[in-house]
Every structure is written in C-alpha cells, then in structure tokens.
Design an enzyme around this catalytic site. Structure first.
Site, short mmCIF file in Angstrom:
data_model
loop_
_atom_site.label_atom_id
_atom_site.label_comp_id
_atom_site.label_asym_id
_atom_site.label_seq_id
_atom_site.Cartn_x
_atom_site.Cartn_y
_atom_site.Cartn_z
N CYS A 253 0.73 -1.43 -0.20
CA CYS A 253 -0.51 -0.17 -0.14
C CYS A 253 0.41 1.47 -0.10
CB CYS A 253 -0.83 -0.16 1.33
SG CYS A 253 -1.90 -0.96 1.92
N ARG A 282 6.03 -11.99 5.29
CA ARG A 282 5.09 -11.15 7.12
C ARG A 282 5.62 -12.49 7.99
NH1 ARG A 282 -0.82 -10.38 4.57
NH2 ARG A 282 0.07 -8.49 3.88
N GLN A 300 1.20 -10.95 -3.60
CA GLN A 300 -0.32 -11.07 -3.74
C GLN A 300 -0.98 -10.41 -5.28
OE1 GLN A 300 -0.52 -7.10 -0.74
NE2 GLN A 300 -1.86 -9.12 0.62
N ASP A 302 -1.92 -7.68 -5.86
CA ASP A 302 -2.36 -6.22 -5.50
C ASP A 302 -3.76 -5.18 -5.88
OD1 ASP A 302 -3.04 -4.97 -2.68
OD2 ASP A 302 -0.67 -5.18 -2.11
N HIS A 304 -4.62 -1.19 -5.04
CA HIS A 304 -5.29 -0.22 -4.59
C HIS A 304 -5.98 1.35 -5.57
CE1 HIS A 304 -2.08 -1.60 -2.06
NE2 HIS A 304 -3.30 -1.76 -1.52
N LYS A 384 -14.94 -3.76 5.13
CA LYS A 384 -14.63 -4.86 3.92
C LYS A 384 -15.72 -5.86 3.49
CE LYS A 384 -12.14 -7.94 6.69
NZ LYS A 384 -10.99 -8.89 6.65
N HIS A 430 -8.18 -1.29 -1.02
CA HIS A 430 -7.27 -1.97 -0.77
C HIS A 430 -7.90 -3.41 -1.37
CE1 HIS A 430 -4.34 -0.46 2.34
NE2 HIS A 430 -5.92 0.09 1.97
ZN ZN Z 1 -3.19 -2.48 1.08
#
Ligand code: ZN
Length: 572
Positions: A253, A282, A300, A302, A304, A384, A430
């Site tokens: 992010c 992680r 991910q 991912d 945004h 979410k 996200h």
């Molecule tokens: Zn994010």
C-alpha cells in the site's frame, strides 16, 4: 514394547559372548554405521505383531521427517522388567525388520542373545533422542481418539497433500535450509503462477488498474507514518544497515500511495488505480506455516483504487463482478460474501462510514452475491467485503478482499482538488482477487486433485514418437505446437509404454503419438489421460482445438471430447 530411539553420527558394536537360551549365529568382529537411527528395543510379555508394526510405523514416520533412511534395530532388555520370552522376542524383532524393509528403509539388526560392546555418538538436535512406548492398551485408546479425530485428520491430511503434489509434479518445494514458509517455485510451478497472473492482468486492464512495481523493502520511516510499525511490528522483518532501519514490505500500500501523491490529482482524474503482483513478507509463527496455505513470502494480486466518496459503489460493483468471474472460472464452487462494518473503536467521521457501508451493501446487492453481515467486525480504518469460495472437498476459502480505508489517505496526506478548487481526501480501496498467488495455487491443486485444467497445466502436450525413426517428424510437430503458444515437450528416451506412464505421472494434459502411419499420412494421434484416442488429426486441427480450450480457459483437464474428430487434415 519400549524403545529408545537415538539419531547418531555413528555407532560401533561388537558381539562378544552368547547370553541366554536363544541366540543367533553371527559373523565375529565389529560393525559400524553412520548417520543412522538406533532403536534400542525391549519386547514385552503382551506384545504382538500389531504392536511391533505400530512402533515401527512411528519410527519410520519420524525418520521420514528427519530425512534419515538407515535403521539399526538393537534388541535391548534393559528398558522393561516384563520381558517377553526370548523366542517370541526374536520373532517380533524379525517381524519389525521385515516391515522396515518393506517401507524402504535400509535396516540392520544387532544380533539377538549376545552380550555386545558398543559405542556411539548421539547428534545434538532436539529430536535426536526419543522414547517410545506402544502396547495393546495404547493402541486401543488411540483407536477411540482417532475415531473422534477422523474428520479433522482427513482435512489435515488433505492440507498437506498439495505439498506432495508440488514435489511429485516438480512444481515447488520447501527446504528447511532456506527457511520454513519460503517455498521456491520450480519452472513448472512458475508456469502456473504466470497463468494466474496473466488472468488477473486481464481483469486489471478491464477495471483500469495500471500495473506498477515497487521494491521489496522500505525504510522504517514510512511504516511509522502508516502505523504498521506500531500495530504490525511483530510480523515484520526489520533490520538495520549503517544506522538506517529497514522493513521488508509486509504490504504494498505505501508504495502505491506514494505514486498517487507524486503529482497533483483533480476530481476528474479519479478513480486512480494501481496494481502490483508484489511479493510481501510476513513473519508468521513457525507453527502456523502450512504448505502453500500459510507462507512467509506472499505474492498478492494487489490493487489500490483512490476514489471520491460518490465513486465507491460503482468501483466496488465493477470489482465484485470481476471477482465473481475469476472465482467461477477457477474454483467453480459456491461463492458467498461477508460485509464487516464499523467496530467500536474507529477513526473518521461516522456519517462517512455509514455512507460508505451503504454503498458497499448496494454494490453487493447489485452484483447478486449472497452476503452475511458481520456487524462491528470491520477494521478500525474502514468497512470491508470478503469473498469465500467452496472447493470440491466442501471447504470454504476466503480469497478476495475489498477493504475501504479512510485512515491511510489521512496519514499520508493524500489529496485531490475539487471542482471549486478546494482540497479533499480520496478514499483508498485495497483489493485482492486471488488473495495470495501461493495459497490460491495450493487451493487449485487440491480442488482439482493433481490434474489441473489445460490452461493451467505446465505440460499441455507431450509429443511421443513411436520409434527413433519418427523423431524428426515428432520434433517438427512439437516445434509447431510451441510456436503457436502451446506448452509442448518432446520425449524420446525409453519405451513408448514407459513414456506414456511418465506422462501420466506428471499429469501432462495430452499425449500426441506419432509413428510410421501418422508420418506417412501427415497426421497425429491424440491420446488423453483416460486412454481415449483420436487418430488422423491434422496439425491445424489439433492446435486449433487446443488453443480454443486454452483461450476460453475451459475446465478441460485433459479429456478428448466430441468437438475433436478427425477431419483428415494433413500435418506438414
Ligand atoms: Zn493495501
């Protein structure tokens, strides 16, 4: 039966003199073994073959985990005072020896009924010394526990199954020396990853996400600003170099927010969307790591989106529709969603929260998805939506997430210019569709039970010349399939039967077999994994049929269907 199991660097032993009524014949002189498991074993009165087998099973399991394959069974009377009569004890020791051979161990046995001199050196690791007790009583009590635990056991066994598939299908592997939770992807596994990434790239293009790239680590400063350092520290890999502290990114992010902030944005520019197939790290607890389901290196899909409040609903509907499309295509099970709303402690304006939550509800209704409301279970920074899919074993997997965030834009001072020249904060969304590529791959492997659909299959066609004479013709066919974008391999070594068996084992989708007949008629014989065969196919016809299945990403896992029948095309 009691046994002391020792993992040794070496053991040396030598039979000296006979002891007791039953003793075996032996070769005199010292014997030695290196890197072995030594099993000092006392056979007791009530032991039987079942007990002996169970003990050996435990030992063999443990040896598998330790990566040792040499076993020395060492009869040792000093662990019990209720010993079995010597003949029975010898019988059971021999029984264990045979069983150990059957499961593929290199097994040795110190002679029964002798006084022996021995010296050994035990390795220092935590599992080097283990004591085992097995009796009919322990077997019975285990039986009842096992019955209760069957449900759990079945699932746990399945969970590790994709790791076995990874190894046997040459897709990925996990090595303690590299670190647990850090799987490495072999060439064939990389192909599956790339197919999934390709799929999401198409989705991103439709949604208007621009793909970006950001480094694997950032200085701590940014993680203080985003609040991760404070709230997420235990799970971050942090290190210091020349006085500067860095964090291996646990999320993508901040990088995307910085790209947003790198130039002025007007209300007309929004929504602005960035995507990245970013690998984040992680520090999950070692006990939580499971195959590909729970790893420390997570790639991910991912994305945004930076949006105005009035754009939330529209953007979310479009994302949810793509989520449904992707999940239906990949794991065709029942899809359902949850909506988590404002918790007790939260940041931001409650009216904005309500508005945003309403927009999410509308978006869910519009996408036609069933959803469950989880009142008060949202993150402190925004509501979410999570989307679950059910696999072929009836397990539910949470894959996709769409998370609203009022907090990060505030923390990182993100802005856009309104129509009237004033400044506003965008809302950050996200989103991940597959979630983690690694985990999704684990789900797919188990869902499809070893045999992936053609479009995901690392080996789509194996070209098998019947004999050496047909090699050149086969090679041309392979080149042609490859040039059209089909993953084809040419296998020439070994008998045809052997190669067919190997293709089955590797779960190649199809076999293209070419012998004299095919060569003289310029055709190919296609065989599927069920043994169905179509002869006389032309090259164009074969590649056209395969490409159609691949492009449409059908769930054909390597089956010839009625849309493929020979039309007498000629392969040249
Ligand atoms: Zn994010």
């Amino acid at each position: 039966m009691k046994a002391l199991q020792l993992h040794v660097d070496y053991i040396e032993y030598e039979p000296l003199r006979r002891e007791g009524a039953v003793s075996e014949e032996v070769q005199p002189g010292p014997k030695s073994l290196r890197d072995a498991i030594v099993l000092f074993t006392s056979i007791e009165e009530k032991d039987d073959e079942e007990v002996a087998e169970e003990l050996l099973r435990e030992v063999a399991d443990s040896m598998g985990r330790l990566g040792v394959d040499t076993l020395l069974i060492y009869p040792y009377a000093h662990l019990s005072n209720t010993l079995a009569p010597p003949m029975k004890a010898l019988h059971l020791v021999r029984h264990m020896e045979r069983r150990a051979q059957e499961v593929g161990l290199k097994v040795y046995r110190a002679p029964f009924g002798w006084n022996k001199r021995f010296s050994l050196s035990v390795k220092g690791h935590p599992l080097a010394e283990q004591f085992r007790v097995v009796s009919q009583e322990t077997l019975k009590s285990r039986g009842t526990v096992e019955a209760r635990a069957t449900q759990v056991a079945v699932v746990e066994e399945r969970e590790t199954q994709h790791v076995q598939m990874g190894r046997e299908l040459d897709l990925f592997s996990i090595h303690t020396v590299l670190g647990s939770g850090l799987p490495i992807f072999h060439a064939r596994g990389r192909i599956i990853r790339d197919e999934l990434i390709k799929l999401i790239r198409e989705v991103n293009a439709r949604l208007g996400f621009e793909e970006v790239w950001t480094p694997h680590l950032f200085k701590s400063d940014i993680w203080y600003q985003t609040g991760h350092y404070e709230h997420y520290r235990d799970r971050m890999f942090i290190f210091t170099v020349r006085g500067d502290e860095y964090v291996v990114k646990p999320m993508n992010c901040p990088g995307h927010a910085m790209i947003y902030a790198s130039r002025p944005r007007s209300y007309r520019d929004l929504p602005v969307m960035f995507s990245e197939f970013g690998t984040v790290y992680r520090n999950e607890q070692p006990g939580e790591l499971t195959g590909l389901f729970r790893v420390r290196s997570i790639t991910q899909d991912d994305g945004h989106a930076f949006v105005r409040p009035d754009q939330i609903e529209e953007v979310i509907v479009r994302i949810l529709n793509e989520v449904i499309w992707v999940l239906r295509l990949t794991v065709p099970g029942r899809i359902s969603a949850t909506l988590s709303t404002r918790p007790q402690s939260f940041i931001g304006d409650p009216a904005k929260w309500d508005e945003a939550t309403e927009a999410l509800k509308k978006a869910l209704r519009e996408s036609g998805m069933d959803y469950e409301l989880k009142e008060g279970e949202g993150a402190f920074y925004g509501p979410k939506i999570d989307v679950d899919v059910e696999d072929s074993l009836g397990r539910r997997w949470q894959c996709s997430t769409v998370q609203l965030d009022f907090f990060l834009p505030e923390r990182l001072d993100l802005k856009y210019v309104e129509r009237d020249g004033s400044q506003s904060r965008p809302i950050m969304i996200h989103r991940a569709i597959l979630g983690s590529i690694e985990r999704f791959m684990g789900i797919l492997l188990e869902h499809y039970n070893w045999r992936l659909p053609l479009w995901l299959s690392p080996t789509q066609v194996v070209v098998l010349p019947v004999s050496e004479k047909n090699r050149e013709y086969a090679s041309k066919l392979k080149e042609r399939l490859c040039s059209e974008g089909i993953r084809a391999e040419l296998w020439v070594e070994g008998t045809l039967e052997k190669r067919i068996r190997a293709a089955h084992q590797l779960r190649a989708s199809f076999m293209a077999i070419v012998g004299d007949e095919e060569e003289s008629s310029g055709t190919v014989t296609l065989r599927d994994y069920k043994g169905r065969v179509v002869r006389g196919l032309g090259g164009t016809q074969l590649s056209g049929w395969l490409l159609d299945q691949i492009r449409r990403r059908t769930n054909n896992r390597g089956e010839i269907d009625d849309t493929l029948s020979p039309a007498g095309g000629v392969l040249r």
